[in-house]
Design an enzyme around this catalytic site. Structure first.
Site, PDB file in Angstrom:
ATOM      1  CG  ASP A 180      -2.241   0.857   1.136  1.00  0.00           C
ATOM      2  OD1 ASP A 180      -3.450   0.235   1.010  1.00  0.00           O
ATOM      3  OD2 ASP A 180      -2.111   2.110   0.848  1.00  0.00           O
ATOM      4  CB  THR A 235     -14.359   0.782   0.772  1.00  0.00           C
ATOM      5  OG1 THR A 235     -14.521   1.629  -0.325  1.00  0.00           O
ATOM      6  CG2 THR A 235     -14.942  -0.548   0.581  1.00  0.00           C
ATOM      7  CE  LYS A 262     -11.582   0.309 -11.030  1.00  0.00           C
ATOM      8  NZ  LYS A 262     -10.463  -0.398 -10.409  1.00  0.00           N
ATOM      9  CG  ASN A 322      -7.911  -3.854  -4.203  1.00  0.00           C
ATOM     10  OD1 ASN A 322      -9.064  -4.199  -4.351  1.00  0.00           O
ATOM     11  ND2 ASN A 322      -7.393  -3.313  -3.178  1.00  0.00           N
ATOM     12  CB  ILE A 365     -17.700  -2.364  -1.963  1.00  0.00           C
ATOM     13  CG1 ILE A 365     -17.974  -3.410  -3.248  1.00  0.00           C
ATOM     14  CG2 ILE A 365     -17.438  -3.144  -0.605  1.00  0.00           C
ATOM     15  CD1 ILE A 365     -18.937  -4.319  -3.006  1.00  0.00           C
ATOM     16  CE1 TYR A 403     -12.736   3.639  -9.747  1.00  0.00           C
ATOM     17  CE2 TYR A 403     -14.679   2.793 -10.896  1.00  0.00           C
ATOM     18  CZ  TYR A 403     -13.705   2.732  -9.625  1.00  0.00           C
ATOM     19  OH  TYR A 403     -13.970   1.676  -8.866  1.00  0.00           O
TER      20      TYR A 403
END
Ligand code: NAI
Length: 251
Positions: free
Chosen positions: A39, A192, A161, A91, A190, A157
């Site tokens: 990360d 997050t 993707k 990810n 999701i 984005y």
């Protein structure tokens, strides 16, 4: 409790310090993988690494920017020091600015493409040779349901993707006979930190209602699919794009 057998292998999880990546890192470790929690946010990666080791798993934190190819090469070396690299979950991702195409800034466009698309290519380019040398492996690229449908104000984005889905198919075609499987996952919305950082509470409620479930998903609901695809239980699954979207794309 382990559901899949991921023993005797290391796994790279980029963006492993938060949200979906954190859940994936925890789940792969629970299933026996030695996890490199990679990360940009050093403290976040270290915190997840500590969570894993305190639960009896094996993990190592790695701080770096996936948008740098050399960092991807270094991640492969670091993971290989724990066990042969046979799993990678590309990810890490960012949201980017909210604007229609004609007003979208060049700076945000390039940044989103760099992190959400180019870095996935960098990851594959570094990871695949190590997996071939290890006798095979499984890569899971984190796309999105927005890898198959658009949403206004997010052109960079959505473009990145969609492209990740195409890149996934090509890599799968090129390395399938060498034992490397490559799949993409397409989560719906999701809950997050990424969603909290980019969407107001009102926008979140409106989006939740667009899922057949009437709610957003949880990181754990994505990580269980990723763990399956990473494992030998998914041996005949490659080159495909798997939605885990609560029915978002069904309408
Ligand atoms: P998050 O913001 O909670 O976590 C992303 C992590 O990636 C953070 O820890 C961040 O520090 C790290 N990161 C960002 N840029 C990086 C870089 N250049 N190098 C290394 N690490 C970096 O985000 P979330 O929601 O967990 O998203 C993870 C992935 O899932 C992203 O690719 C996102 O596009 C995708 N996704 C998320 C959805 C959602 O609704 N949350 C839906 C569909 C896909």
């Amino acid at each position: 409790m382990a559901t899949y057998d991921l023993a005797d292998r290391s796994a790279i999880v980029t963006g492993g310090g938060s949200g979906i990546g954190r859940a994936v890192a925890l789940e792969l470790a629970r299933n026996g993988a030695s996890v490199l929690v990679a990360d940009l946010a050093e403290a976040a990666g270290e915190a997840v690494t500590q969570e894993i080791t305190e639960a009896g798993g094996t993990a190592r934190a790695f701080a770096g920017d996936v948008a740098d190819f050399a960092v991807n090469e270094a991640m492969v070396v670091a993971a290989g020091e724990m066990a042969p690299l046979r799993v990678a979950v590309n990810n890490a991702g960012i949201g980017g600015e909210a604007a229609p195409v004609a007003e979208y800034s060049l700076e945000s466009w390039h940044k989103v493409i760099q992190v959400n698309l180019n870095a996935v290519f960098y990851g594959l380019k570094a990871q695949i040779p190590a997996m071939v040398a290890a006798g095979g492996g499984s890569v899971v690229n984190m796309a999105s349901v927005l890898g198959s449908v658009g949403i206004p104000m997010s052109s960079a984005y959505v473009t990145a993707k969609h492209a990740v889905v195409g890149l996934t198919k090509n890599a799968a075609l090129e390395y399938g006979t060498q034992g490397v499987r490559v799949n993409a996952v397409g989560p719906g919305f999701i809950h997050t930190p990424l969603v909290d950082a980019n969407l107001t509470a009102e926008a979140q409620s409106a989006l939740a209602a667009k899922h057949a479930t009437g709610r957003m998903g949880t990181p754990r609901e994505v990580s269980s699919l990723v763990a399956f695809l990473a494992s030998d239980a998914a041996e005949f699954i490659t080159g495909s794009y798997h939605l885990v979207d609560g029915g978002y794309a069904a309408s």
